[in-house]
Design a protein around this motif. Structure first.
Motif, mmCIF file in Angstrom:
data_model
loop_
_atom_site.group_PDB
_atom_site.id
_atom_site.type_symbol
_atom_site.label_atom_id
_atom_site.label_comp_id
_atom_site.label_asym_id
_atom_site.label_seq_id
_atom_site.Cartn_x
_atom_site.Cartn_y
_atom_site.Cartn_z
ATOM 1 N N PHE A 156 -10.310 21.139 36.224
ATOM 2 C CA PHE A 156 -11.636 21.334 35.630
ATOM 3 C C PHE A 156 -12.157 22.734 35.903
ATOM 4 O O PHE A 156 -12.023 23.259 37.008
ATOM 5 C CB PHE A 156 -12.634 20.323 36.198
ATOM 6 C CG PHE A 156 -14.046 20.594 35.748
ATOM 7 C CD1 PHE A 156 -14.459 20.225 34.487
ATOM 8 C CD2 PHE A 156 -14.930 21.269 36.570
ATOM 9 C CE1 PHE A 156 -15.741 20.521 34.041
ATOM 10 C CE2 PHE A 156 -16.220 21.566 36.142
ATOM 11 C CZ PHE A 156 -16.622 21.189 34.872
ATOM 12 N N SER A 214 -15.527 25.548 34.309
ATOM 13 C CA SER A 214 -16.619 25.724 33.361
ATOM 14 C C SER A 214 -16.137 26.358 32.063
ATOM 15 O O SER A 214 -16.767 26.219 31.020
ATOM 16 C CB SER A 214 -17.716 26.595 33.978
ATOM 17 O OG SER A 214 -17.200 27.875 34.307
ATOM 18 N N LEU A 235 -9.932 20.443 31.366
ATOM 19 C CA LEU A 235 -11.247 20.335 30.732
ATOM 20 C C LEU A 235 -12.075 21.575 31.034
ATOM 21 O O LEU A 235 -12.305 21.911 32.196
ATOM 22 C CB LEU A 235 -11.995 19.093 31.239
ATOM 23 C CG LEU A 235 -13.470 18.964 30.828
ATOM 24 C CD1 LEU A 235 -13.617 18.921 29.313
ATOM 25 C CD2 LEU A 235 -14.098 17.723 31.474
ATOM 26 N N ASP A 278 -15.792 23.089 30.404
ATOM 27 C CA ASP A 278 -17.143 22.728 29.977
ATOM 28 C C ASP A 278 -17.834 23.946 29.373
ATOM 29 O O ASP A 278 -18.845 24.432 29.871
ATOM 30 C CB ASP A 278 -17.940 22.177 31.161
ATOM 31 C CG ASP A 278 -19.278 21.581 30.724
ATOM 32 O OD1 ASP A 278 -19.465 21.352 29.515
ATOM 33 O OD2 ASP A 278 -20.132 21.346 31.597
ATOM 34 N N TYR A 327 -21.546 28.660 34.594
ATOM 35 C CA TYR A 327 -22.135 27.782 35.586
ATOM 36 C C TYR A 327 -22.957 28.540 36.624
ATOM 37 O O TYR A 327 -23.856 27.971 37.240
ATOM 38 C CB TYR A 327 -21.022 27.009 36.300
ATOM 39 C CG TYR A 327 -20.697 25.660 35.672
ATOM 40 C CD1 TYR A 327 -21.020 25.361 34.359
ATOM 41 C CD2 TYR A 327 -20.037 24.691 36.410
ATOM 42 C CE1 TYR A 327 -20.716 24.140 33.794
ATOM 43 C CE2 TYR A 327 -19.721 23.459 35.865
ATOM 44 C CZ TYR A 327 -20.065 23.180 34.557
ATOM 45 O OH TYR A 327 -19.762 21.967 34.012
ATOM 46 N N LEU A 344 -23.796 17.620 35.613
ATOM 47 C CA LEU A 344 -22.706 17.972 34.708
ATOM 48 C C LEU A 344 -21.350 17.644 35.329
ATOM 49 O O LEU A 344 -20.456 17.100 34.668
ATOM 50 C CB LEU A 344 -22.761 19.467 34.373
ATOM 51 C CG LEU A 344 -23.874 19.924 33.433
ATOM 52 C CD1 LEU A 344 -23.918 21.443 33.371
ATOM 53 C CD2 LEU A 344 -23.663 19.348 32.030
ATOM 54 N N GLN A 387 -20.489 13.816 35.341
ATOM 55 C CA GLN A 387 -20.078 13.263 34.054
ATOM 56 C C GLN A 387 -18.739 13.840 33.599
ATOM 57 O O GLN A 387 -17.906 13.120 33.019
ATOM 58 C CB GLN A 387 -21.153 13.484 32.993
ATOM 59 C CG GLN A 387 -21.415 14.916 32.584
ATOM 60 C CD GLN A 387 -22.605 15.031 31.642
ATOM 61 O OE1 GLN A 387 -23.645 14.428 31.864
ATOM 62 N NE2 GLN A 387 -22.452 15.814 30.596
ATOM 63 N N ASN A 388 -18.463 15.125 33.903
ATOM 64 C CA ASN A 388 -17.189 15.721 33.501
ATOM 65 C C ASN A 388 -16.022 15.158 34.304
ATOM 66 O O ASN A 388 -14.949 14.867 33.753
ATOM 67 C CB ASN A 388 -17.245 17.244 33.652
ATOM 68 C CG ASN A 388 -18.038 17.907 32.542
ATOM 69 O OD1 ASN A 388 -17.917 17.532 31.375
ATOM 70 N ND2 ASN A 388 -18.859 18.881 32.886
ATOM 71 N N TRP A 403 -15.250 11.703 33.176
ATOM 72 C CA TRP A 403 -14.493 11.719 31.920
ATOM 73 C C TRP A 403 -13.013 11.951 32.187
ATOM 74 O O TRP A 403 -12.147 11.272 31.602
ATOM 75 C CB TRP A 403 -15.039 12.797 30.989
ATOM 76 C CG TRP A 403 -14.406 12.781 29.626
ATOM 77 C CD1 TRP A 403 -14.794 12.045 28.540
ATOM 78 C CD2 TRP A 403 -13.250 13.518 29.223
ATOM 79 N NE1 TRP A 403 -13.951 12.287 27.492
ATOM 80 C CE2 TRP A 403 -12.993 13.180 27.877
ATOM 81 C CE3 TRP A 403 -12.417 14.432 29.862
ATOM 82 C CZ2 TRP A 403 -11.935 13.725 27.162
ATOM 83 C CZ3 TRP A 403 -11.343 14.967 29.160
ATOM 84 C CH2 TRP A 403 -11.115 14.619 27.820
ATOM 85 N N THR A 406 -12.159 20.977 25.460
ATOM 86 C CA THR A 406 -13.366 21.740 25.766
ATOM 87 C C THR A 406 -14.589 21.029 25.199
ATOM 88 O O THR A 406 -14.493 20.362 24.157
ATOM 89 C CB THR A 406 -13.287 23.163 25.182
ATOM 90 O OG1 THR A 406 -14.528 23.853 25.412
ATOM 91 C CG2 THR A 406 -13.020 23.154 23.681
ATOM 92 N N THR A 407 -15.715 21.184 25.878
ATOM 93 C CA THR A 407 -16.971 20.685 25.332
ATOM 94 C C THR A 407 -17.565 21.675 24.337
ATOM 95 O O THR A 407 -18.568 21.396 23.702
ATOM 96 C CB THR A 407 -17.992 20.422 26.453
ATOM 97 O OG1 THR A 407 -18.208 21.651 27.180
ATOM 98 C CG2 THR A 407 -17.488 19.350 27.410
ATOM 99 N N ILE A 436 -18.899 14.824 25.657
ATOM 100 C CA ILE A 436 -18.968 14.016 26.869
ATOM 101 C C ILE A 436 -20.409 13.550 27.063
ATOM 102 O O ILE A 436 -21.307 14.372 27.305
ATOM 103 C CB ILE A 436 -18.484 14.796 28.103
ATOM 104 C CG1 ILE A 436 -17.004 15.175 27.883
ATOM 105 C CG2 ILE A 436 -18.645 13.968 29.372
ATOM 106 C CD1 ILE A 436 -16.420 15.996 29.011
#
Length: 244
Positions: free
Chosen positions: A5, A7, A30, A32, A38, A49, A52-53, A56, A216-217, A242
């Motif tokens: 993970f 940002s 992932l 974000d 961030y 954040l 929840q990430n 997911w 990616t978000t 997400i």
């Protein structure tokens, strides 16, 4: 499956190293990017954040999640995460890479990471005799994320860091975006550079199929372009929404 993970694009180099080490493992990355950078967010927003990430990623099958973002690691998410996956932060592991001979250490990070003083805290335990100076670079992650030209990045670093040139035994690039500007850091500082890309992690207990999924978000097309320009990967990236 291992989740990585970040940002944004910063954790891609760490992902690359992990895949080279464990080619048969399944990975999911992932970014974000809907909330990057961030380093300018407050702690409560970051923790929300992150929860929840990481949830997911766990829902996708990740048994281990590497939080490649230093800013995210500085929130203490490892202690606060509610879930079953093993969550690994990189700050303490990055500090372990600093040579024992380094007595004056320069930590270059996002403003949030600097304000958390997490590197100072870890280094005070690992090597209490060391002198640690933390410097926040508020614009650099944004510049790298947006693929700014190298000369612009060099000019920015010269303005921010010229006074530290040759004054420290080592500099920690305490944001996973920063190694993309390693060449510019080296030119400005002329001291050894440390980053998280070679941190030691335990080997996966069970091999996978060697699959890779990058999501990616933000914009999948934009992340695909970034991957091609920075990593020379021709990978189709997915956009995910997400929800809380």
């Amino acid at each position: 499956m291992i989740g990585v993970f970040d940002s944004g694009i910063g954790g891609l180099r760490l992902l690359d190293q992990l895949r080279q080490r464990w080619g048969q493992e399944d990975f999911i990355y992932l970014a974000d990017q809907a909330h990057v950078p961030y380093g300018s967010l407050d702690r409560d927003t970051l923790l929300e954040l992150l929860q929840q990430n990481l949830n997911w990623l766990e829902d996708q099958g990740a048994k281990t999640i590497v939080v490649a973002c230093n800013t995210a690691s500085a929130t203490g998410i490892v202690r606060r995460y509610i879930g079953q996956a093993q969550v690994i932060e990189i700050i303490s592991k990055t500090c372990e890479l600093i040579p024992e001979s380094a007595r004056k250490i320069l930590v270059l990070a996002t403003p949030f990471t600097v304000q958390s003083h997490r590197y100072k805290q870890v280094l005070a335990q690992q090597r209490p005799q060391a002198e640690v100076k933390e410097v926040g670079l508020s614009c650099l992650a944004f510049m790298i994320e947006h693929l700014c030209p190298k000369q612009e990045i060099l000019a920015y670093l010269q303005g921010e860091l010229r006074a530290y040139r040759g004054q420290y035994d080592a500099a920690v690039l305490a944001c996973t975006h920063f190694p993309f500007a390693r060449e510019q850091f080296a030119e400005v500082l002329q001291i050894p550079l440390i980053d998280s890309e070679s941190i030691a992690l335990e080997a996966p207990k069970k091999a996978g199929q060697g699959t890779l999924r990058i999501v990616t978000t933000g914009s999948g097309e934009q992340l695909s372009r970034q991957l091609h320009q920075l990593m020379r990967w021709d990978t189709v990236c997915e956009h995910v929404q997400i929800e809380k």
